[in-house]
Design a protein around this motif. Structure first.
Motif, PDB file in Angstrom:
ATOM      1  N   GLY A 374       0.851  -1.191   0.000  1.00  0.00           N
ATOM      2  CA  GLY A 374       0.000   0.000   0.000  1.00  0.00           C
ATOM      3  C   GLY A 374       0.879   1.231   0.000  1.00  0.00           C
ATOM      4  N   ALA A 388       2.498   0.470  -7.639  1.00  0.00           N
ATOM      5  CA  ALA A 388       1.574  -0.604  -8.020  1.00  0.00           C
ATOM      6  C   ALA A 388       2.095  -1.305  -9.278  1.00  0.00           C
ATOM      7  N   LEU A 400      -3.267  -5.068  -3.524  1.00  0.00           N
ATOM      8  CA  LEU A 400      -3.087  -3.659  -3.180  1.00  0.00           C
ATOM      9  C   LEU A 400      -3.933  -3.382  -1.941  1.00  0.00           C
ATOM     10  N   THR A 401      -3.326  -2.704  -0.977  1.00  0.00           N
ATOM     11  CA  THR A 401      -4.043  -2.475   0.272  1.00  0.00           C
ATOM     12  C   THR A 401      -3.638  -1.133   0.878  1.00  0.00           C
ATOM     13  N   GLN A 411      -9.604   4.375   0.113  1.00  0.00           N
ATOM     14  CA  GLN A 411     -10.054   3.918  -1.205  1.00  0.00           C
ATOM     15  C   GLN A 411      -9.509   4.831  -2.314  1.00  0.00           C
ATOM     16  N   LEU A 414      -6.019   3.918  -3.020  1.00  0.00           N
ATOM     17  CA  LEU A 414      -6.004   2.678  -3.808  1.00  0.00           C
ATOM     18  C   LEU A 414      -6.385   2.932  -5.265  1.00  0.00           C
ATOM     19  N   GLN A 418      -4.196   1.847  -8.360  1.00  0.00           N
ATOM     20  CA  GLN A 418      -4.752   1.019  -9.451  1.00  0.00           C
ATOM     21  C   GLN A 418      -4.540   1.659 -10.819  1.00  0.00           C
ATOM     22  N   THR A 429      -4.255  -8.815 -10.089  1.00  0.00           N
ATOM     23  CA  THR A 429      -4.321  -7.820  -9.009  1.00  0.00           C
ATOM     24  C   THR A 429      -5.648  -7.872  -8.260  1.00  0.00           C
ATOM     25  N   THR A 431      -7.741  -5.846  -4.873  1.00  0.00           N
ATOM     26  CA  THR A 431      -7.674  -4.693  -3.988  1.00  0.00           C
ATOM     27  C   THR A 431      -8.449  -5.018  -2.719  1.00  0.00           C
TER      28      THR A 431
END
Ligand SMILES: CC(=O)N[C@H]1[C@@H](OP(=O)(O)OP(=O)(O)OC[C@H]2O[C@@H](n3ccc(=O)[nH]c3=O)[C@H](O)[C@@H]2O)O[C@H](CO)[C@@H](O)[C@@H]1O[C@H](C)C(=O)N[C@@H](C)C(=O)N[C@H](CCC(=O)O)C(=O)O
Ligand SMILES: Nc1ncnc2c1ncn2[C@@H]1O[C@H](COP(=O)(O)OP(=O)(O)OP(=O)(O)O)[C@@H](O)[C@H]1O
Ligand SMILES: N[C@H](CCC[C@H](N)C(=O)O)C(=O)O
Ligand SMILES: [Mg+2]
Length: 487
Positions: A374, A388, A400-401, A411, A414, A418, A429, A431
Motif C-alpha cells: 500500500g 503498483a 493492493l491495500t 479507497q 487505492l 490502481q 491484481t 484490492t
C-alpha cells in the motif's frame, strides 16, 4: 542557565529589541509548550505560521521571542530577536543551549532516499561490538548504547536533537550515528551541528509532495555536503549518478564506494541468497547475514565509514559478518508448509523494485511471488501508481491495500495505485482495503513453498488512521494467519 547573548553567538540577528542579558530557561517552537523564562521560535510551517502564536507564547511567560517579522505590539519585558530565518536560528541556538554536544562526539550522518536506517543501525551495532559507547538516531528508534528512546521522526527537531546528543555526551558516548532526512535539511534541524562525516546512499523518487521537484529534493540532500567542514569526510555511493552533485561544493575530504564503478571502497557480490551475501570487500572475502544487492551497498558504506574513522578493516569485516539488519528490513518467517513471508519497509518505488528484484534472484522457478503493498496517506501521491506497477511487474499476484492512510480516504489512495496497473496485469491484481484482510488473502492464495512479500510498514507496530494509531504489526499478523490457516 545560559544568557540569551550566549545563545546568539552564531546567529546574525537583523535586530534585537530588549535585553540580551536575560537568562533562557528552555527553548520551544510550539506556543502550547511555552512556559516562563523560555525562548519561543516563530516558525512558518506547512499547516500554520508560528508568528500567529507569538502573543500566546508571551502570555505563557516566555522571556524571548525569535521571529522573522516583529509583532505589532511589543511587550516591554520580552526580548524580541528578529532573524532572517527562525529555523536556522533555532538550529544554532539549540546547539548552544545544550553546550554544543556534537563537538564532543564524533557525529556521522547518513542521508539518501533508502538505506539510512540500515546504515546507522549497522554502524551503531558495529561500534558497540568494537567496544565504544555509541548513540544512534533513527526512524525505528533512538539509542544511547542499549537504552532505547522512542523516535517520532527520522531526524528529530533541532531542540530534541541537541538534547539527545547532550544525553549521549553525558552517558560517555564517543560516537553518534544519525539519519539526516531531506525534511531535516530544509528545516535546519541539523544546522549548528559539527559532523565528523557524512554518507550519501542514493537518491530516487520520494517526498515530492514536500520538495515539489526532483531537483529541489537533490538540492536539499546536497545542503548536507555543502555545510561540512574541511575536517569531515564525505563518503558517497559512486554508482548513484547524483553522487558527484553531492560533492560539488563540499569542503570535506571526499571518498567513494561502489559495486559497479571505480571507487575508494570496492565490493563484489560472490553469492546472493536467502541465507545472506557472500562479498569480496577490498579483496577480502566475507559472508554477511543481510540479504540483497542493496544491502551490499549498505554494508560497503558502513565498512568505508569505519575505515575513515580509523578502525582496522579486518576487524570491521569480522564484526560485520555477524550482524543482522534493522528491524523490518527484509525480515522473514517460514511457515510449516515452507511459505516464506518477507516483511520489508520498502515504501518508495526504488526500494520496492530492489526488494522484488532480490526476491527474483533468490526464488526457485516453481515459487509464486505474492506481494501485499500500500502507500501512505498525506505523503507523495506520485509514487502510488508507480509502486503498483512495479509490484505487478515483479510478482505473480498482487494485493493492493492500505498503508497508513493518515487523513486521506484509503479507497482514493487505492484508486491512484490502481491507475498504475497495466491492463494486462489487472487479472493478477486484487484490492483489499483492510490490511489485515489483505495479508490473510495472500496467505489463502499461497501454495506450499511460495513467497509472500508484505511491503511498506516494516518495523512499524501501528496503523495510523485519521490520526489514531492502533496496534498493527505485519510480521505478527502474517505469523497468525499462517497458524489460523494451518499453513
Ligand atoms: C512536513 C513536515 O516536516 N512537518 C513538520 C513541521 O510541521 P509543520 O510545518 O506542519 O508545522 P505547522 O503545524 O504548520 O506549525 C508551524 C509552527 O507553528 C507552531 N504552532 C502551531 C500551532 C499552535 O497552536 N502553536 C504553535 O506554536 C508549530 O509548533 C510550528 O512551529 O514541523 C513539526 C515540528 O518540527 C514537525 O513535527 C512536522 O513533522 C510532521 C509531523 C511530519 O509528518 N513530518 C514528516 C513528513 C517528516 O519530517 N519526515 C522526515 C523524513 C521521513 C523519511 O523519509 O525518513 C523525518 O525526518 O521524519
Ligand atoms: N541502499 C539501499 N538502496 C535501495 N534500497 C534500499 C537500500 N537499503 C534499504 N533499501 C530498501 O529501502 C527500505 C528502507 O530502508 P531503510 O529503512 O534503511 O531506509 P531509510 O533511508 O532509513 O528510509 P526512511 O526514509 O523511511 O527513513 C528497505 O526496507 C529496503 O527495501
Ligand atoms: N519516513 C517515511 C516513512 C513512510 C512509511 C510508510 N509506512 C508510510 O506511512 O507512508 C515517511 O514519513 O514518509
Ligand atoms: Mg530511516
Amino acid at each position: 542557565m545560559p544568557l540569551l547573548s550566549a545563545l546568539l553567538a552564531e546567529v546574525k540577528p537583523i535586530g534585537v529589541v530588549g535585553s540580551e542579558a536575560v537568562e533562557v530557561l528552555g527553548l520551544t517552537f510550539d506556543s502550547r509548550q511555552a512556559a516562563v523564562g523560555m525562548a519561543f521560535f516563530a516558525i512558518r510551517g506547512v499547516q500554520a505560521d508560528g508568528h500567529a502564536y507569538m502573543a500566546k507564547a508571551v502570555e505563557a511567560g516566555t522571556a524571548a521571542v525569535v521571529c522573522e517579522q516583529l509583532p505589532e505590539i511589543l511587550v516591554p519585558e520580552v526580548t524580541y530577536v528578529q532573524v532572517r530565518d527562525s529555523s536556522e536560528a533555532m538550529g544554532y541556538m539549540a546547539a548552544a543551549f545544550y553546550g554544543h554536544p556534537a563537538k564532543q562526539l564524533k557525529l556521522v550522518g547518513v542521508t539518501g532516499t533508502n538505506g539510512k536506517t540500515t546504515c546507522v543501525t549497522l554502524l551503531h551495532k558495529l561500534f558497540r561490538e568494537l567496544g565504544y559507547q555509541v548513540g544512534m538516531l533513527s526512524t525505528v528508534q533512538n539509542q544511547i548504547n542499549e537504552t532505547v528512546i522512542p523516535a517520532t521522526h527520522t531526524t528529530p527537531d533541532a531542540i530534541n536533537l541537541n538534547s539527545l546528543l547532550a544525553q549521549m555526551v553525558k552517558a560517555g558516548c564517543s560516537y553518534c550515528f544519525m539519519e539526516v532526512s531531506s525534511h531535516a535539511l530544509v528545516q535546519h534541524r541539523v544546522t549548528g551541528l559539527q559532523f565528523a562525516g557524512a554518507i550519501f546512499t542514493n537518491i530516487t523518487h520520494d517526498h515530492l509532495d514536500y520538495h515539489k521537484t526532483f531537483e529541489e529534493y537533490i538540492r536539499a540532500k546536497k545542503l548536507f555536503f555543502d555545510n561540512l567542514t574541511k575536517n569531515a569526510f564525505a563518503l558517497v555511493n559512486a554508482d548513484d549518478k547524483r553522487s558527484s552533485v553531492m560533492l560539488q561544493n563540499t569542503k570535506a575530504k571526499t571518498y567513494t564506494y561502489a559495486l559497479r564503478t571505480f571507487a575508494d571502497f570496492k565490493a563484489r557480490i560472490l553469492d546472493n541468497s536467502i541465507q545472506g551475501l557472500q562479498l569480496e570487500v577490498d579483496g577480502k572475502e566475507v559472508w554477511c547475514k543481510l540479504i540483497g544487492t542493496f544491502n551490499a551497498y549498505n554494508l560497503l558504506a558502513v565498512y568505508g565509514a569505519a575505515h575513515l574513522l580509523g578502525e582496522d578493516p579486518d576487524e570491521v569485516l569480522t564484526v560485520l559478518s555477524s550482524l543482522s539488519s534493522a528491524a523490518g528490513r527484509f525480515d522473514y518467517i517460514v511457515s510449516d508448509t515452507q511459505i516464506t513471508g518477507i516483511i520489508d519497509y520498502a515504501h518508495t518505488p526504488d526500494a520496492l523494485q530492489n526488494v522484488l528484484n532480490t526476491i527474483r534472484q533468490i526464488r526457485r522457478p516453481e515459487q509464486q511471488v505474492i506481494t501485499v503493498v500500500g502507500c501512505g496517506g498525506n505523503r507523495d501521491a506520485a509514487k502510488r501508481p508507480i509502486m503498483a506497477d512495479i509490484a505487478c511487474q515483479y510478482s505473480d499476484r498482487v494485493i493492493l491495500t492500505s498503508d497508513n492512510p493518515r487523513f486521506e480516504d484509503p479507497q482514493e489512495i487505492l484508486n491512484q495505485m490502481q491507475a498504475g496497473v497495466k491492463p494486462t496485469d489487472l487479472k493478477k491484481t486484487l484490492t483489499v482495503v483492510d490490511r489485515k484482510e489483505a495479508i490473510k488473502t495472500a496467505c489463502v492464495l499461497a501454495q506450499n513453498q511460495d513467497i509472500i512479500l508484505v511491503a511498506g510498514k516494516g518495523h512499524e507496530t501501528y496503523q495510523d488512521i485519521k490520526g489514531v494509531k492502533t496496534d498493527f504489526d505485519d510480521k505478527k499478523i502474517l505469523a497468525q494467519q499462517f497458524q489460523v490457516l494451518g499453513k
